[in-house]
Design an enzyme around this catalytic site. Structure first.
Site, PDB file in Angstrom:
ATOM      1  N   TYR A 250      -4.087   1.910  15.885  1.00 11.61           N
ATOM      2  CA  TYR A 250      -3.516   2.027  16.547  1.00 11.61           C
ATOM      3  C   TYR A 250      -3.668   2.077  18.129  1.00 11.61           C
ATOM      4  CZ  TYR A 250      -0.640   3.432  12.482  1.00 11.61           C
ATOM      5  OH  TYR A 250      -0.659   3.302  11.337  1.00 11.61           O
TER       6      TYR A 250
ATOM      7  N   GLU B 243      -3.388  -0.321   7.958  1.00 10.71           N
ATOM      8  CA  GLU B 243      -2.202   0.434   8.892  1.00 10.71           C
ATOM      9  C   GLU B 243      -2.499  -0.145  10.589  1.00 10.71           C
ATOM     10  OE1 GLU B 243      -1.406   4.273   9.492  1.00 10.71           O
ATOM     11  OE2 GLU B 243      -2.047   4.334   6.776  1.00 10.71           O
TER      12      GLU B 243
ATOM     13  N   HIS C 271      -3.511  10.788   0.658  1.00  7.78           N
ATOM     14  CA  HIS C 271      -2.752  10.951   1.704  1.00  7.78           C
ATOM     15  C   HIS C 271      -2.326  11.773   2.397  1.00  7.78           C
ATOM     16  CE1 HIS C 271      -1.056   6.985   5.426  1.00  7.78           C
ATOM     17  NE2 HIS C 271      -0.819   8.576   5.373  1.00  7.78           N
TER      18      HIS C 271
ATOM     19  N   ARG D  56       0.753  -1.114  -0.166  1.00  6.36           N
ATOM     20  CA  ARG D  56       0.447  -0.237  -0.382  1.00  6.36           C
ATOM     21  C   ARG D  56       0.757   1.784   0.066  1.00  6.36           C
ATOM     22  NH1 ARG D  56      -2.702   2.524   4.850  1.00  6.36           N
ATOM     23  NH2 ARG D  56      -4.148   4.584   3.599  1.00  6.36           N
TER      24      ARG D  56
ATOM     25  N   ASN E 102      -7.695   2.047  10.065  1.00  7.04           N
ATOM     26  CA  ASN E 102      -5.692   2.138  10.724  1.00  7.04           C
ATOM     27  C   ASN E 102      -6.405   2.126  12.195  1.00  7.04           C
ATOM     28  OD1 ASN E 102      -5.340   1.622   7.922  1.00  7.04           O
ATOM     29  ND2 ASN E 102      -4.716   4.491   7.972  1.00  7.04           N
TER      30      ASN E 102
ATOM     31  N   GLU F 120      -7.944   8.375   5.951  1.00  6.07           N
ATOM     32  CA  GLU F 120      -7.724   9.147   7.358  1.00  6.07           C
ATOM     33  C   GLU F 120      -8.031  10.201   7.262  1.00  6.07           C
ATOM     34  OE1 GLU F 120      -4.576   8.503  10.356  1.00  6.07           O
ATOM     35  OE2 GLU F 120      -4.684   6.955  10.134  1.00  6.07           O
TER      36      GLU F 120
HETATM   37  C1  FCB Z   1      -1.504   6.947  10.460  1.00  4.51           C
HETATM   38  C2  FCB Z   1      -1.360   7.848   9.134  1.00  4.51           C
HETATM   39  C3  FCB Z   1       0.333   7.434   9.036  1.00  4.51           C
HETATM   40  C4  FCB Z   1       1.585   6.866  10.030  1.00  4.51           C
HETATM   41  C5  FCB Z   1       0.863   6.637  10.983  1.00  4.51           C
HETATM   42  C6  FCB Z   1       1.489   6.198  11.873  1.00  4.51           C
HETATM   43  O1  FCB Z   1      -1.874   8.004  11.058  1.00  4.51           O
HETATM   44  O2  FCB Z   1      -1.865   7.188   8.126  1.00  4.51           O
HETATM   45  O3  FCB Z   1       0.747   8.208   7.681  1.00  4.51           O
HETATM   46  O4  FCB Z   1       2.110   8.572   9.972  1.00  4.51           O
HETATM   47  O5  FCB Z   1      -0.398   7.255  11.476  1.00  4.51           O
END
Ligand code: FCB
Length: 466
Positions: free
Chosen positions: A307, A371, A131, A87, A305, A176
């Site tokens: 985290y 992500e 992006h 990607r 995405n 995002e």
């Molecule tokens: C996301 C972004 C990516 C990267 C990660 C850590 O929000 O899409 O570009 O910076 O965080």
């Protein structure tokens, strides 16, 4: 190689479904460099990173990981990992520098070469059109709070589909849009650095519209087998307690963080509670007849995405806040547990919660983790190795959560690890390393971290071993 040889190793204890896509992800401004080469003009991130105090150490993406000049080397790394998919994103100011008019041939040539080399390596190209690197000229004309930017984006999507359509397996319109709208125009920690709640809500709507118009352009030019998608950073929101006030705080963040995109895109409507919550900021009169219908053009999958989770309670947030309309009603709390170098909590359960929620809310929509990953303070030791056991633990826990969600009925088709390379981490510059490949930014030397070897093993086995 026989079909038998190609079968994943059955010793994996958590096997993923056959055909599961294993990828890595990057983004143009974070890795390419060559910021002023071959006709590329500044994006909002080139401008923003030059404003003193906006990016740590005054770092910019001028050189980044020099991927523009190292495409073949980076694809060779991916081959070594055995990824099935890659990607990447297209830098809009590289192919259409002013955001208007005809494309620059050299810009298109770069992406054509990237895609052709990926295909030659047996890796499926997954391209994101936006992006976060808006051509500066379009920001000067008003940026995403202006409707015209959405129209420009549709045209740019058409150019890219015409140039590469048949070779790219999956086209993702936006990455995002929440961050781009609310960090870019709401609290200003991202480019272009504006701080206006109204501008952030207008931007969010124009992202939905831009997405819909891009889907229309892509569909009219792409062969039927190409997939069209959208990537959202959905928030796994948890109320601190089950008190009515905390639950209502979570509802507000779900509205302005998640449903602001999910409802227009998948149901062609604006969430009514969001409209009520944001009444002090706007009456949403910038939404015109037909916009929500355009935004809800059918797509083939949803990229997620993830985290870390978001824990909220009733209260208020310090200004400036990105949460238009919610600042005075919601406070944010640190989730417990270990942290990454970003100070983000490590909490794989949040990913499971999100995936099972989407299983229920969006039946029939295939999901892809576009992500997931973690930053740690990695360095090459005297032997040249980069030992990153915390990242391996993070990835293992999150892949196990994905596996559990699949077993619970979530239709997850793939996983893209963020990121292939250490790169320009937006407002943090080069101070945060998310790569599974270490980049020495002084020499541009690439070194596989232990996590890269681990991921290669996961891919080869088709899952996690005990
Ligand atoms: C996301 C972004 C990516 C990267 C990660 C850590 O929000 O899409 O570009 O910076 O965080």
């Amino acid at each position: 190689m026989t079909a038998l040889d190609a079968r994943p190793d059955t010793t994996a204890t958590l096997r993923f479904p056959a055909g599961f896509r294993w990828g890595t992800a990057t983004a143009a401004y974070q890795i390419e460099g060559a910021a002023a080469e071959d006709g590329r003009t500044p994006s909002i991130w080139d401008t923003f990173s030059r404003i003193p105090g906006k990016v740590r150490n005054g770092d910019t993406g001028d050189i980044a990981a020099d991927h523009y000049h190292r495409v073949s080397e980076d694809i060779a790394l991916m081959r070594q990992l055995g990824v099935t998919d890659y990607r990447f994103s297209v830098a809009w100011p590289r192919v259409q520098p002013t955001g208007r008019g005809p494309a620059v041939q050299k810009g298109l040539d770069f992406y054509r070469r990237l895609v052709d080399e990926l295909l030659a390596a047996g890796i499926r190209p997954v391209a994101t059109l936006y992006h976060w690197d808006l051509p500066q000229e379009l920001e000067d004309a008003g940026g995403w709070p202006q409707r015209e930017t959405a129209q420009r984006f549709g045209e740019y999507a058409g150019i890219m589909a015409g140039a590469l359509g048949d070779r790219v397996a999956t086209w993702t319109t936006l990455n995002e849009p929440w961050c781009a709208a609310f960090l870019g125009y709401g609290n200003g920690v991202h480019a272009p650095g504006r701080t206006s709640p109204l501008a952030s809500l207008r931007a969010a709507h124009h992202f939905n519209l831009a997405h819909g118009w891009a889907v229309r352009e892509l569909r009219s030019r792409l062969p039927a087998q190409c997939e069209v998608s959208l990537t959202l950073n959905l928030h796994a929101v948890r109320p601190l307690s089950d008190s009515a006030a905390d639950v209502d705080a979570a509802r507000r963040i779900d509205a302005v963080g998640n449903r602001i995109f999910l409802d227009p895109v998948f149901h062609g409507r604006l969430p009514q509670d969001l409209v009520r919550d944001t009444a002090p900021v706007t009456d949403w009169s910038f939404v015109r007849d037909g916009d929500l219908e355009a935004a809800s053009a059918p797509i083939d999958s949803l990229g997620i995405n993830y985290y870390s989770p978001t824990v909220v309670a009733a209260g208020s947030s310090p200004a400036p806040s990105p949460w238009a309309g919610a600042e005075e009603h919601v406070r944010f709390l640190p989730a417990p547990g270990p942290r990454t170098a970003m100070d983000w909590p490590v909490d794989a359960e949040g990913l499971y919660e999100l995936l099972t929620r989407l299983r229920d809310d969006l039946p029939g929509v295939p999901l892809v983790i576009t992500e997931n990953g973690a930053a740690y303070d990695d360095y090459a030791d005297p032997s040249g190795a980069v030992k990153d056991p915390e990242r391996v633990a993070y990835l293992r826990a999150h892949l196990a959560a994905v596996h559990r969600a699949i077993e619970a009925g979530a239709d997850v088709r793939g996983y893209f690890l963020w990121s292939l390379l250490d790169n320009f981490e937006w407002a943090y510059g080069y101070s945060k390393r998310f790569g599974i490949v270490h980049v020495d930014f002084a020499t541009q030397r690439r070194t596989l971290k232990d996590s890269a070897h681990w991921y290669a093993d996961v891919i080869a086995r088709g899952g996690l071993s005990s």
